[in-house]
Design an enzyme around this catalytic site. Structure first.
Site, PDB file in Angstrom:
ATOM      1  N   SER A  45       0.828  -1.213   0.000  1.00 28.75           N
ATOM      2  CA  SER A  45       0.000   0.000   0.000  1.00 28.75           C
ATOM      3  C   SER A  45       0.864   1.266   0.000  1.00 28.75           C
ATOM      4  CB  SER A  45      -0.946  -0.043   1.203  1.00 28.75           C
ATOM      5  OG  SER A  45      -1.930   0.945   1.124  1.00 28.75           O
TER       6      SER A  45
ATOM      7  N   LYS B 293      -0.528  -4.113  -3.453  1.00 30.71           N
ATOM      8  CA  LYS B 293      -1.828  -3.535  -3.072  1.00 30.71           C
ATOM      9  C   LYS B 293      -1.920  -2.147  -3.702  1.00 30.71           C
ATOM     10  CE  LYS B 293      -4.764  -2.297   0.873  1.00 30.71           C
ATOM     11  NZ  LYS B 293      -4.852  -0.832   0.716  1.00 30.71           N
TER      12      LYS B 293
ATOM     13  N   ASP C 292      10.260   5.663 -10.025  1.00 31.66           N
ATOM     14  CA  ASP C 292       9.884   6.380 -11.251  1.00 31.66           C
ATOM     15  C   ASP C 292      10.648   7.688 -11.410  1.00 31.66           C
ATOM     16  OD1 ASP C 292       8.178   4.335 -11.771  1.00 31.66           O
ATOM     17  OD2 ASP C 292       6.335   5.512 -11.709  1.00 31.66           O
TER      18      ASP C 292
END
Length: 391
Positions: free
Chosen positions: A298, A323, A309
């Site tokens: 999560s 998740k 990224d």
């Protein structure tokens, strides 16, 4: 006397059914393009079930109407077949909010449950906590609480049993290396120590984040500030075993380390997008590694995905839990609440990692060293990666 008792219970049941019918009269939802309604047939079936309970249930004197109501509502939400959507009764709601605020009365241990096996593990025992004083350790598997087997119970129920009034005792049995260990801890009023840190070799700062509560951002900033004063040249953020937490908290923390740009975005069932970004007020001007594993979930994956990224750090460890959905708490205005999955989230590059997880840049399986319990080959690798980048 028996007829009168049944009559009174019938009135109670009839009242409950009436409430359900009234509430259901306007309750519709879309199901594969069709309109579906909870109708009188379902309410009648519920009334029959209650009648049979009253007439034949062995432990009739132990029936509590409040419990039946709670489980009726819980079962309704469970019908979604979504492990992240939950109805919380009054007691559970109070305890839930205490947990997310980061202050509670308990033993000082973070628990995590494997959704496939149901196994509950102590993933982080706080230093100097009642749990540590009682002898519990990280990776202990919960087996019993106050002598009762909890191995098949939901983690929220188990945590509620362990937490309690300050100064009271709780006896916990765990499995460790295939053997049972039992001890009694005295509950204390605690602020969740969600961040631990120290300075490693080569001026590498190590920060472990065990969950993302409201108190975590402040603790995270304090850790970075102190480590910088000590001359930190590179930073490790350890998210192994971190089950997640507040979306707003992890975004605050990422805003503190990322350059200006996208942190994460969510999309609800209608495709409406909500975007979270970082500004230029703060950013980390040094190499960073982030440790992850299969229990990093999560909010931990939001952190790891944004770092990966933006290419501001190297992920080390094993693939994360996967998740990629967001939950929201809804106050039901009677002391209870409902947690519902309301959106999917996407990393800055548009990745949805639900069911897939995030693959680290450097894959390293953890290897337990029976001759040195403190050995950590994943951490060693994270340090090695940073050494190559520190100027």
């Amino acid at each position: 006397m028996g007829d009168k008792k049944r009559f009174l219970k019938g009135v109670l049941c009839g009242t409950l059914v009436t409430l359900i019918i009234v509430g259901a009269a306007g309750l519709h939802w879309k199901n594969a393009g069709d309109e579906t309604t909870i109708d009188k047939k379902t309410a009648d079936k519920l009334e029959k079930i209650r009648y049979l309970i009253d007439e034949t249930y062995l432990k009739e004197n132990e029936i509590k109407d409040k419990d039946l109501e709670d489980y009726l509502l819980k079962g309704y939400v469970n019908g979604l077949k979504d492990p992240y959507s939950v109805y919380y009764n009054e007691k559970e709601t109070k305890e839930l909010y205490e947990t997310t605020e980061g202050e509670y009365s308990g033993i000082g241990a973070v628990m995590s449950q494997n959704l496939e096996t149901g196994i509950i593990t102590m993933v982080n025992v706080y230093k100097d906590s009642p749990a540590e004083k009682a002898g519990f350790k990280n990776n202990d598997i919960l087996y019993k609480v106050n002598g009762k087997d909890i191995s098949t119970e939901d983690i929220n129920k188990v945590v509620n049993k362990i937490k309690g009034k300050e100064g009271t005792k709780v006896t916990i049995t765990v499995l460790r290396d295939g053997k049972e260990f039992e001890a009694t801890a005295v509950r204390e009023k605690l602020e969740a120590h969600t961040v631990e840190y120290n300075m490693k070799e080569n001026r590498i700062g190590y920060i472990r984040v065990t969950e993302f509560d409201k108190v975590t951002y402040t603790q995270f900033v304090e850790a970075i500030t102190d480590l910088k004063k000590q001359g930190m040249k590179g930073m490790i953020v350890d998210l192994r075993g971190n089950p997640g937490g507040n979306l707003s908290t992890v975004c605050q923390m990422l805003d503190y380390v990322l350059p200006k740009g996208l942190i994460v975005y969510t999309e609800n069932k209608d495709g409406k997008r909500e975007v979270m970004t970082s500004d230029e007020e703060h950013k980390l001007e040094m190499p960073m590694t982030v440790l992850v594993d299969g229990r990093s979930a999560s909010a931990s994956e939001i952190f790891a995905g944004a770092v990966q990224d933006h290419k501001v750090g190297t992920l080390v460890g094993t693939t994360t839990y996967g998740k990629g959905v967001v939950q929201q708490l809804f106050d039901l205005k009677d002391g209870t609440c409902l947690k519902l999955t309301i959106a999917e989230y996407f990393t800055p590059n548009g990745r949805n990692i639900h069911g897939k997880g995030i693959k680290p840049d450097v894959e390293v399986e953890y290897k337990y060293d029976k001759n040195n319990a403190d050995a950590d080959n994943q951490l060693d690798k994270a340090i090695e990666v940073l050494k190559q980048k520190i100027k």
